[in-house]
Design a protein around this motif. Structure first.
Motif, PDB file in Angstrom:
ATOM      1  N   SER A  78       2.652  -4.237  -3.814  1.00  0.00           N
ATOM      2  CA  SER A  78       2.840  -5.403  -2.940  1.00  0.00           C
ATOM      3  C   SER A  78       2.811  -4.916  -1.510  1.00  0.00           C
ATOM      4  CB  SER A  78       4.178  -6.098  -3.248  1.00  0.00           C
ATOM      5  OG  SER A  78       5.276  -5.221  -3.038  1.00  0.00           O
ATOM      6  N   ARG A  79       2.618  -5.874  -0.600  1.00  0.00           N
ATOM      7  CA  ARG A  79       2.584  -5.552   0.827  1.00  0.00           C
ATOM      8  C   ARG A  79       3.979  -5.753   1.413  1.00  0.00           C
ATOM      9  NH1 ARG A  79      -1.611  -2.545   2.793  1.00  0.00           N
ATOM     10  NH2 ARG A  79      -3.618  -3.383   2.138  1.00  0.00           N
ATOM     11  N   SER A 107      -6.209 -13.126  -0.399  1.00  0.00           N
ATOM     12  CA  SER A 107      -5.343 -11.973  -0.665  1.00  0.00           C
ATOM     13  C   SER A 107      -5.878 -11.142  -1.820  1.00  0.00           C
ATOM     14  CB  SER A 107      -3.920 -12.455  -0.967  1.00  0.00           C
ATOM     15  OG  SER A 107      -3.888 -13.203  -2.177  1.00  0.00           O
ATOM     16  N   THR A 153      -6.744  -7.228  -1.374  1.00  0.00           N
ATOM     17  CA  THR A 153      -6.096  -6.210  -2.199  1.00  0.00           C
ATOM     18  C   THR A 153      -7.125  -5.373  -2.945  1.00  0.00           C
ATOM     19  OG1 THR A 153      -4.177  -7.665  -2.482  1.00  0.00           O
ATOM     20  CG2 THR A 153      -4.393  -5.830  -4.011  1.00  0.00           C
ATOM     21  N   PHE A 179       0.899   0.126   0.714  1.00  0.00           N
ATOM     22  CA  PHE A 179       1.471  -0.689  -0.360  1.00  0.00           C
ATOM     23  C   PHE A 179       2.861  -0.185  -0.718  1.00  0.00           C
ATOM     24  CE2 PHE A 179      -3.092  -1.404  -1.128  1.00  0.00           C
ATOM     25  CZ  PHE A 179      -3.104  -2.780  -1.258  1.00  0.00           C
ATOM     26  N   SER A 226      -0.821 -12.399  -5.899  1.00  0.00           N
ATOM     27  CA  SER A 226      -2.083 -13.076  -5.553  1.00  0.00           C
ATOM     28  C   SER A 226      -1.805 -14.516  -5.139  1.00  0.00           C
ATOM     29  CB  SER A 226      -3.044 -13.037  -6.744  1.00  0.00           C
ATOM     30  OG  SER A 226      -2.406 -13.506  -7.913  1.00  0.00           O
ATOM     31  N   PHE A 268      -0.447  -7.023  -9.042  1.00  0.00           N
ATOM     32  CA  PHE A 268      -0.354  -7.295  -7.610  1.00  0.00           C
ATOM     33  C   PHE A 268      -0.169  -8.789  -7.382  1.00  0.00           C
ATOM     34  CE2 PHE A 268      -4.722  -7.720  -8.825  1.00  0.00           C
ATOM     35  CZ  PHE A 268      -5.246  -8.740  -8.057  1.00  0.00           C
ATOM     36  N   VAL A 275      -7.607  -1.309  -2.503  1.00  0.00           N
ATOM     37  CA  VAL A 275      -7.473  -0.397  -3.647  1.00  0.00           C
ATOM     38  C   VAL A 275      -8.755   0.399  -3.840  1.00  0.00           C
ATOM     39  CG1 VAL A 275      -7.169  -0.287  -6.157  1.00  0.00           C
ATOM     40  CG2 VAL A 275      -5.723  -1.795  -4.791  1.00  0.00           C
TER      41      VAL A 275
END
Length: 427
Positions: free
Chosen positions: A426-427, A364, A368, A414, A359, A357, A372
């Motif tokens: 990822s966003r 962030s 995240t 996501f 960062s 992911f 999750v």
């Protein structure tokens, strides 16, 4: 030779595209060399000041004496005896002969001295042996020591905040401080090597508990103390005013503050030494009042990476407990086994999957991880590799297949890319 002529001579030997690739590789290697040199420059050099060894002996400093005698040697000897007497009175010792007091002295520390033909002026420190002096002082312990506290001394001068980037007087004052008799269990980094990259003033402004746990675990500490010294130089060679602030905890909370002044820059180190001892009293009082306790949020939401087989055993045990509780409540028939999936309970074996992911910052990372962990079926998520400004990696324990985990993460908003036993989100 012009550039066009050089190109015309090279063109029969190398095609245009391979030549461009060679030049690109040379530029990349040059940039890599510059990056390595910059990194080495950030950790090389004389940055660290190793702390002095802690001792349980009784240390009394800042004793000023001014003695006259027939010669310099006699004046110095009388000055030391006078300092020993004053130090004994400061720690509340009973009246004793000078010879008895001198027998308990293990060392005399010269902080500053001026020796004349018949005069001796000095600022001295006297260290008494606790074993011998304890019979007169009682040798009582003042209370339980604190948890290990990571010390981050910040210096502010001319708008610049430093900690271990360069050697500075504030760092030296804490390194020379002997906390053997203090109730505070200081963890004092030397500041050498990579400490200057990991520990800096910016770290004291971060609020991420995950990042704080990484640092505290590395140094074996439970919480953090941040003594800040703002030094204001009036003019070159003139007075130096120090504004000191005691802060603590991952939220950089204010505890107390005071101001001191040194008449000249030569007296700066002595002023900082006195400030360190005053900080120690502030932290000891805060400990006695119950303020200086490890932040409970530093111990929350710590997810461990468990072997899948052990995680499966834990899951089976929890399922058995849940089944027995449901049978006792009359919500389940006794014939239903623990392996049968019940409503609102995810089925499947718990497996650890690798998830990459982005960062960009600490906030962030926390966001995240929280998202999750909130995904249905996720039993735990913990970072295995952190890369601020890049791509980090976490291990996710999930009760189900990789496809189901990917679907659950997509439902959380996501964008998911699926690979071989791994995901990238990822966003």
């Amino acid at each position: 030779m012009t550039a066009s002529l050089l190109t015309s001579r090279l063109s029969p030997m190398l095609p245009a595209r391979p030549l461009a690739r060679v030049l690109a590789w040379i530029a990349a290697l040059a940039l890599l060399g510059l990056g390595i040199a910059a990194l080495v420059a950030q950790v090389a050099g004389d940055r660290g000041i190793p702390p002095v060894a802690s001792s349980s002996d009784i240390d009394v400093g800042g004793i000023e004496v001014d003695v006259r005698a027939d010669n310099a040697e006699q004046a110095r000897e009388q000055g030391w005896r006078e300092a020993q007497r004053i130090a004994w009175e400061k720690i509340g010792g009973p009246e004793l002969p000078a010879s008895a007091i001198e027998a308990m002295v293990s060392a005399v520390v010269i902080e500053n001295e001026l020796i004349g033909p018949r005069r001796y002026r000095a600022t001295l420190g006297v260290i008494f042996d606790r074993t011998r002096a304890g019979q007169y002082l009682g040798g009582a312990v003042r209370g339980q020591p604190s948890a290990p506290m990571l010390l981050l001394p910040v210096t502010a001068s001319a708008g610049t905040y430093t900690m271990y980037e360069v050697r500075n007087p504030w760092q030296r004052a804490w390194a020379e401080f002997n906390p053997g008799t203090s109730r505070i269990n200081y963890v004092r980094p030397a500041g050498a090597g990579g400490d200057s990259l990991l520990l800096n003033q910016g770290q004291t402004m971060r609020r991420s508990r995950a990042w704080w746990r990484v640092i505290l675990d590395q140094f074996g500490a439970a919480d953090v103390l941040v003594p800040v010294a703002h030094l204001d130089y009036t003019y070159p060679g003139g007075p130096v005013t120090g504004t000191f602030t005691a802060r603590y905890g991952p939220d950089n909370r204010y505890l107390d503050g005071f101001t001191m002044t040194a008449d000249t820059p030569d007296g700066l180190q002595d002023m900082l030494g006195q400030a360190v001892r005053r900080f120690d009293l502030i932290y000891e009082n805060a400990l006695a009042e119950g303020k200086l306790r490890p932040d409970s949020t530093l111990e929350q939401d710590i997810d461990l990476i468990v072997d899948p087989a052990i995680a499966r055993l834990i899951e089976i045990g929890r399922a058995i407990e849940a089944r027995e509780a449901a049978i006792a409540a009359g919500e389940l028939q006794p014939g239903v086994g623990p392996g049968v999936a019940q409503p609102n309970q995810p089925a499947g074996v718990v497996t650890a999957y690798v998830v990459q992911f982005a960062s960009p910052d600490a906030a962030s990372i926390d966001a995240t991880l929280a998202a999750v962990r909130a995904t249905p079926g996720v039993r735990g998520a913990a970072t295995t590799s952190l890369a601020f400004g890049g791509t980090s990696v976490m291990s996710v324990s999930f009760a189900g297949s990789l496809d189901e985990l990917a679907a659950g993460l997509r439902a959380r908003g996501f964008s998911v890319q699926q690979g071989s036993n791994a995901l990238a989100i990822s966003r």
